[in-house]
Scaffold this motif. Structure first.
Motif, PDB file in Angstrom:
ATOM      1  N   LYS A   1       0.890  -1.083  -0.246  1.00  0.00           N
ATOM      2  CA  LYS A   1       0.417  -0.082   0.280  1.00  0.00           C
ATOM      3  C   LYS A   1       0.797   1.159   0.357  1.00  0.00           C
ATOM      4  O   LYS A   1       2.261   1.377   0.925  1.00  0.00           O
ATOM      5  CB  LYS A   1      -1.429  -0.099   1.295  1.00  0.00           C
ATOM      6  CG  LYS A   1      -1.642   0.909   1.569  1.00  0.00           C
ATOM      7  CD  LYS A   1      -2.833   0.528   1.983  1.00  0.00           C
ATOM      8  CE  LYS A   1      -3.847   2.208   2.281  1.00  0.00           C
ATOM      9  NZ  LYS A   1      -4.908   2.221   3.657  1.00  0.00           N
ATOM     10  N   ARG A   2       1.293   1.937  -0.957  1.00  0.00           N
ATOM     11  CA  ARG A   2       1.210   3.026  -0.696  1.00  0.00           C
ATOM     12  C   ARG A   2       0.952   4.516  -1.609  1.00  0.00           C
ATOM     13  O   ARG A   2       0.095   4.799  -2.448  1.00  0.00           O
ATOM     14  CB  ARG A   2       2.359   2.788  -2.099  1.00  0.00           C
ATOM     15  CG  ARG A   2       2.280   2.390  -3.152  1.00  0.00           C
ATOM     16  CD  ARG A   2       3.141   1.707  -4.122  1.00  0.00           C
ATOM     17  NE  ARG A   2       3.029   1.696  -5.722  1.00  0.00           N
ATOM     18  CZ  ARG A   2       3.439   1.438  -6.665  1.00  0.00           C
ATOM     19  NH1 ARG A   2       4.802   1.293  -6.341  1.00  0.00           N
ATOM     20  NH2 ARG A   2       3.295   0.452  -7.769  1.00  0.00           N
ATOM     21  N   ARG A   3       1.547   5.300  -1.215  1.00  0.00           N
ATOM     22  CA  ARG A   3       0.696   6.999  -1.091  1.00  0.00           C
ATOM     23  C   ARG A   3       1.960   7.414  -1.992  1.00  0.00           C
ATOM     24  O   ARG A   3       3.152   7.981  -1.051  1.00  0.00           O
ATOM     25  CB  ARG A   3      -0.304   8.099  -0.824  1.00  0.00           C
ATOM     26  CG  ARG A   3       0.241   8.331   0.559  1.00  0.00           C
ATOM     27  CD  ARG A   3       0.327   6.908   1.715  1.00  0.00           C
ATOM     28  NE  ARG A   3       0.645   7.648   2.795  1.00  0.00           N
ATOM     29  CZ  ARG A   3       1.323   6.999   3.915  1.00  0.00           C
ATOM     30  NH1 ARG A   3       2.263   5.877   3.776  1.00  0.00           N
ATOM     31  NH2 ARG A   3       1.242   7.246   4.901  1.00  0.00           N
ATOM     32  N   TRP A   4       1.803   8.553  -2.821  1.00  0.00           N
ATOM     33  CA  TRP A   4       3.009   9.782  -2.584  1.00  0.00           C
ATOM     34  C   TRP A   4       3.011  11.556  -1.644  1.00  0.00           C
ATOM     35  O   TRP A   4       1.442  11.410  -1.345  1.00  0.00           O
ATOM     36  CB  TRP A   4       2.760  11.132  -4.370  1.00  0.00           C
ATOM     37  CG  TRP A   4       2.776   9.743  -5.483  1.00  0.00           C
ATOM     38  CD1 TRP A   4       2.339   9.481  -7.043  1.00  0.00           C
ATOM     39  CD2 TRP A   4       4.111   9.566  -6.180  1.00  0.00           C
ATOM     40  NE1 TRP A   4       2.567   8.958  -7.113  1.00  0.00           N
ATOM     41  CE2 TRP A   4       4.020   8.704  -7.026  1.00  0.00           C
ATOM     42  CE3 TRP A   4       5.709   9.006  -4.990  1.00  0.00           C
ATOM     43  CZ2 TRP A   4       5.266   8.219  -8.329  1.00  0.00           C
ATOM     44  CZ3 TRP A   4       6.489   8.454  -5.688  1.00  0.00           C
ATOM     45  CH2 TRP A   4       6.404   7.806  -7.208  1.00  0.00           C
TER      46      TRP A   4
ATOM     47  N   ALA B   1      -0.381  13.579   0.569  1.00  0.00           N
ATOM     48  CA  ALA B   1      -0.335  12.477   0.039  1.00  0.00           C
ATOM     49  C   ALA B   1      -0.994  12.535  -1.263  1.00  0.00           C
ATOM     50  O   ALA B   1      -2.323  13.351  -1.472  1.00  0.00           O
ATOM     51  CB  ALA B   1      -0.753  11.423   0.842  1.00  0.00           C
ATOM     52  N   ARG B   2      -1.223  11.990  -2.122  1.00  0.00           N
ATOM     53  CA  ARG B   2      -1.658  11.153  -3.568  1.00  0.00           C
ATOM     54  C   ARG B   2      -1.201  10.040  -3.989  1.00  0.00           C
ATOM     55  O   ARG B   2      -0.377   9.243  -4.103  1.00  0.00           O
ATOM     56  CB  ARG B   2      -0.665  12.852  -4.354  1.00  0.00           C
ATOM     57  CG  ARG B   2      -2.533  12.973  -5.558  1.00  0.00           C
ATOM     58  CD  ARG B   2      -1.691  13.141  -6.782  1.00  0.00           C
ATOM     59  NE  ARG B   2      -0.845  11.519  -7.474  1.00  0.00           N
ATOM     60  CZ  ARG B   2      -0.573  11.369  -8.446  1.00  0.00           C
ATOM     61  NH1 ARG B   2      -0.224  12.166  -9.274  1.00  0.00           N
ATOM     62  NH2 ARG B   2      -0.238  10.481  -8.638  1.00  0.00           N
ATOM     63  N   ALA B   3      -2.372   8.869  -4.359  1.00  0.00           N
ATOM     64  CA  ALA B   3      -2.407   7.903  -5.412  1.00  0.00           C
ATOM     65  C   ALA B   3      -1.565   7.932  -5.787  1.00  0.00           C
ATOM     66  O   ALA B   3      -1.053   9.263  -7.220  1.00  0.00           O
ATOM     67  CB  ALA B   3      -4.080   7.858  -5.352  1.00  0.00           C
ATOM     68  N   VAL B   4      -1.085   6.777  -6.389  1.00  0.00           N
ATOM     69  CA  VAL B   4       0.116   6.559  -6.755  1.00  0.00           C
ATOM     70  C   VAL B   4      -0.489   5.845  -8.575  1.00  0.00           C
ATOM     71  O   VAL B   4      -1.708   5.343  -8.198  1.00  0.00           O
ATOM     72  CB  VAL B   4       1.336   5.343  -6.938  1.00  0.00           C
ATOM     73  CG1 VAL B   4       1.774   5.077  -8.210  1.00  0.00           C
ATOM     74  CG2 VAL B   4       2.145   5.296  -5.470  1.00  0.00           C
TER      75      VAL B   4
END
Length: 241
Positions: A117-120, A125-128
């Motif tokens: 689970k990751r995000r920029w 925060a912003r979805a990849v």
């Protein structure tokens, strides 16, 4: 003897990390000398990304090799070095218009986290997205302390569960012929229980070392070496297994 010690430590540290021991595990790699293209493969051999058939008797890591070895040590990836170094969008390699390895740092932080689970952290925060590219995604200026503070605050503290971390790719305008832009350096940020946000990195002069970006002194030292015209930091926040 030193090689044996490192091998034993690595074997003891390959289980998934708990929130209480992130930095304790990572600290086992501190002091490893810098080796261009150096990495440790899944079998424990000291080798390189480009020539995995070659083995070295002594430890050695470059910045990408440290990220890879740390992610394996924390139980966060199972890919091999070739998979970690793959060109995701087919836009680099010999003869590529933008340069042979212009987005290597961007590619490797994504390749190491595909199953997480990751995000920029931009710093918000912003979805990849599969459409993200190393040209469009560069993060924020290295000298922007407010952006650092906002991004680092989104990495959960060490005592939280599940454990969190951030991989970072540093980019700058190309300084080599044939390059307009380079994702030239990577690191990995881990929190500790007292509010620290430790950047683990490998550099030619210092080998594998860490800096606390949550402390004014640590950020001062970091920016003295990394701030510069249009140098930017792209943080990829991840939830560790």
């Amino acid at each position: 003897m030193r090689q044996i010690i490192f091998a034993l430590m690595f074997l003891l540290a390959t289980a998934p990390a708990s929130a209480a021991d992130l930095t304790a595990k990572a600290d086992q790699l501190l002091g490893i000398p810098y080796r261009p293209d150096g990495v440790r493969d899944p079998s424990g051999r000291w080798t390189t990304f480009e020539h995995p058939e070659q083995a070295f008797a002594a430890p050695g890591l470059n910045c990408s090799g440290l990220d890879y070895t740390l992610m394996r040590l924390l139980g966060a990836t199972t890919v091999d070095p070739r998979q970690a170094a793959r060109d995701r969008l087919g836009d680099s390699g010999p003869g590529a218009p933008k340069g042979q390895d212009w987005d290597f740092g961007f590619d490797i932080i994504l390749n190491l986290t595909d199953q997480l689970k990751r995000r920029w952290l931009l710093p918000q925060a912003r979805a990849v997205s599969p459409a993200d590219t190393g040209e469009a995604m560069r993060g924020f200026p290295v000298e922007d302390r407010a952006a650092w503070k906002a991004a680092l605050s989104q990495i959960a503290p060490n005592q939280a569960a599940p454990s969190q971390a951030a991989l970072v790719s540093f980019s700058q305008p190309g300084r080599r012929k044939g390059y307009g832009l380079q994702h030239y350096h990577v690191g990995l940020i881990l929190p500790d229980a007292s509010g620290g946000r430790w950047l683990y990195q490998a550099t030619p002069k210092s080998g594998a070392h860490k800096l606390n970006l949550a402390s004014p002194e640590g950020m001062d030292r970091f920016q003295r070496f990394f701030a510069g015209p249009d140098r930017r930091a792209l943080l990829l926040g991840v939830t560790l297994p």
